[in-house]
Motif scaffolding. Structure first.
Motif, mmCIF file in Angstrom:
data_model
loop_
_atom_site.group_PDB
_atom_site.id
_atom_site.type_symbol
_atom_site.label_atom_id
_atom_site.label_comp_id
_atom_site.label_asym_id
_atom_site.label_seq_id
_atom_site.Cartn_x
_atom_site.Cartn_y
_atom_site.Cartn_z
ATOM 1 N N ARG A 189 44.766 34.123 47.591
ATOM 2 C CA ARG A 189 44.647 33.768 45.847
ATOM 3 C C ARG A 189 44.552 34.476 44.920
ATOM 4 N NH1 ARG A 189 38.896 31.371 45.503
ATOM 5 N NH2 ARG A 189 39.278 32.347 43.414
ATOM 6 N N CYS A 190 45.258 34.545 43.501
ATOM 7 C CA CYS A 190 45.345 35.539 42.744
ATOM 8 C C CYS A 190 44.398 35.426 41.669
ATOM 9 C CB CYS A 190 46.997 36.180 42.636
ATOM 10 S SG CYS A 190 46.898 34.936 41.796
ATOM 11 N N ASP A 191 43.541 34.408 41.642
ATOM 12 C CA ASP A 191 42.665 34.264 40.571
ATOM 13 C C ASP A 191 41.441 34.667 40.866
ATOM 14 O OD1 ASP A 191 41.692 32.615 42.704
ATOM 15 O OD2 ASP A 191 42.393 30.477 41.024
ATOM 16 N N ARG A 192 40.811 35.236 42.066
ATOM 17 C CA ARG A 192 39.946 35.775 41.840
ATOM 18 C C ARG A 192 38.678 36.775 41.053
ATOM 19 N NH1 ARG A 192 41.404 36.677 47.688
ATOM 20 N NH2 ARG A 192 40.196 34.684 48.650
ATOM 21 N N ALA B 251 31.470 43.441 42.269
ATOM 22 C CA ALA B 251 32.317 45.049 41.506
ATOM 23 C C ALA B 251 31.707 46.110 41.727
ATOM 24 C CB ALA B 251 32.461 44.262 40.317
ATOM 25 N N ALA B 252 30.132 45.791 41.538
ATOM 26 C CA ALA B 252 29.358 46.721 42.396
ATOM 27 C C ALA B 252 29.278 47.395 43.726
ATOM 28 C CB ALA B 252 28.031 46.798 41.636
ATOM 29 N N ARG B 253 29.052 46.933 43.984
ATOM 30 C CA ARG B 253 29.498 46.711 45.539
ATOM 31 C C ARG B 253 30.676 47.236 46.635
ATOM 32 N NH1 ARG B 253 27.855 41.640 48.729
ATOM 33 N NH2 ARG B 253 28.346 40.388 46.359
ATOM 34 N N HIS B 254 32.367 46.234 45.652
ATOM 35 C CA HIS B 254 33.493 47.288 45.754
ATOM 36 C C HIS B 254 32.966 48.682 45.894
ATOM 37 C CE1 HIS B 254 35.631 43.274 46.336
ATOM 38 N NE2 HIS B 254 34.710 42.693 45.691
ATOM 39 N N ARG B 255 32.651 49.158 44.449
ATOM 40 C CA ARG B 255 32.508 50.451 43.739
ATOM 41 C C ARG B 255 32.085 51.410 45.056
ATOM 42 N NH1 ARG B 255 32.210 48.211 38.981
ATOM 43 N NH2 ARG B 255 29.999 48.776 39.388
ATOM 44 N N ALA C 111 35.550 39.583 48.507
ATOM 45 C CA ALA C 111 35.988 38.613 47.757
ATOM 46 C C ALA C 111 36.474 37.462 48.089
ATOM 47 C CB ALA C 111 37.072 39.593 47.244
ATOM 48 N N ARG C 112 36.651 37.547 49.440
ATOM 49 C CA ARG C 112 37.321 36.164 50.066
ATOM 50 C C ARG C 112 35.970 35.294 50.464
ATOM 51 N NH1 ARG C 112 41.786 37.649 54.375
ATOM 52 N NH2 ARG C 112 43.134 37.968 52.946
ATOM 53 N N SER C 113 34.951 35.513 50.685
ATOM 54 C CA SER C 113 33.478 35.099 51.721
ATOM 55 C C SER C 113 32.767 34.491 50.688
ATOM 56 C CB SER C 113 32.538 35.497 51.942
ATOM 57 O OG SER C 113 33.377 36.415 53.524
ATOM 58 N N GLU C 114 32.694 34.869 49.539
ATOM 59 C CA GLU C 114 31.904 34.720 48.098
ATOM 60 C C GLU C 114 32.293 34.205 46.900
ATOM 61 O OE1 GLU C 114 29.281 37.852 47.058
ATOM 62 O OE2 GLU C 114 28.919 38.299 49.426
ATOM 63 N N GLY C 115 34.191 34.654 46.944
ATOM 64 C CA GLY C 115 34.933 33.649 45.998
ATOM 65 C C GLY C 115 34.357 34.918 44.280
ATOM 66 N N GLY C 116 34.698 33.924 43.423
ATOM 67 C CA GLY C 116 34.551 34.576 42.085
ATOM 68 C C GLY C 116 34.923 33.788 40.909
ATOM 69 N N ASP C 117 34.726 34.005 39.755
ATOM 70 C CA ASP C 117 34.975 33.349 38.910
ATOM 71 C C ASP C 117 36.543 33.339 38.654
ATOM 72 O OD1 ASP C 117 32.315 33.277 38.092
ATOM 73 O OD2 ASP C 117 32.955 35.523 36.959
ATOM 74 N N GLU C 118 37.025 31.832 38.247
ATOM 75 C CA GLU C 118 38.289 31.276 38.259
ATOM 76 C C GLU C 118 38.598 32.136 36.720
ATOM 77 O OE1 GLU C 118 39.992 29.406 40.632
ATOM 78 O OE2 GLU C 118 37.915 29.718 41.717
ATOM 79 N N LEU C 119 39.682 32.456 36.862
ATOM 80 C CA LEU C 119 40.697 32.763 36.062
ATOM 81 C C LEU C 119 41.104 31.714 34.765
ATOM 82 C CD1 LEU C 119 42.794 35.523 36.829
ATOM 83 C CD2 LEU C 119 41.584 35.439 35.486
#
Length: 75
Positions: free
Chosen positions: A11-14, A21-25, A67-75
């Motif tokens: 998927r590219c719409d995450r 984002a804070a956890r990624h950082r 990203a994959r397990s929790e998803g995120g907002d859709e574009l």
């Protein structure tokens, strides 16, 4: 692997939430810190190169887990 898994993995719409984002950082910051330590303590070698590659892979997969397990907002 089924088509649904493939669709989810590519998927590219995450769009990450602020918390994601804070956890990624944090993951990238901690990986960078270890990379700097490895660079300073280990002699240039195949093993050091592999350690750096595996560290990059670990950071990438940890971020993918968020990203994959929790998803995120859709574009």
């Amino acid at each position: 692997m089924n088509v649904e898994t493939i669709e989810a993995n590519f998927r590219c719409d995450r769009v990450p939430t602020a918390d994601q984002a804070a956890r990624h950082r944090t993951i990238l910051s901690e990986a960078k810190s270890l990379a700097i330590t490895i660079e300073g303590l280990c002699p240039d070698s195949r093993e050091k190169s592999l350690a750096m590659t595996k560290l990059e892979e670990a950071a990438m997969w940890a971020s993918a887990a968020i990203a994959r397990s929790e998803g995120g907002d859709e574009l």
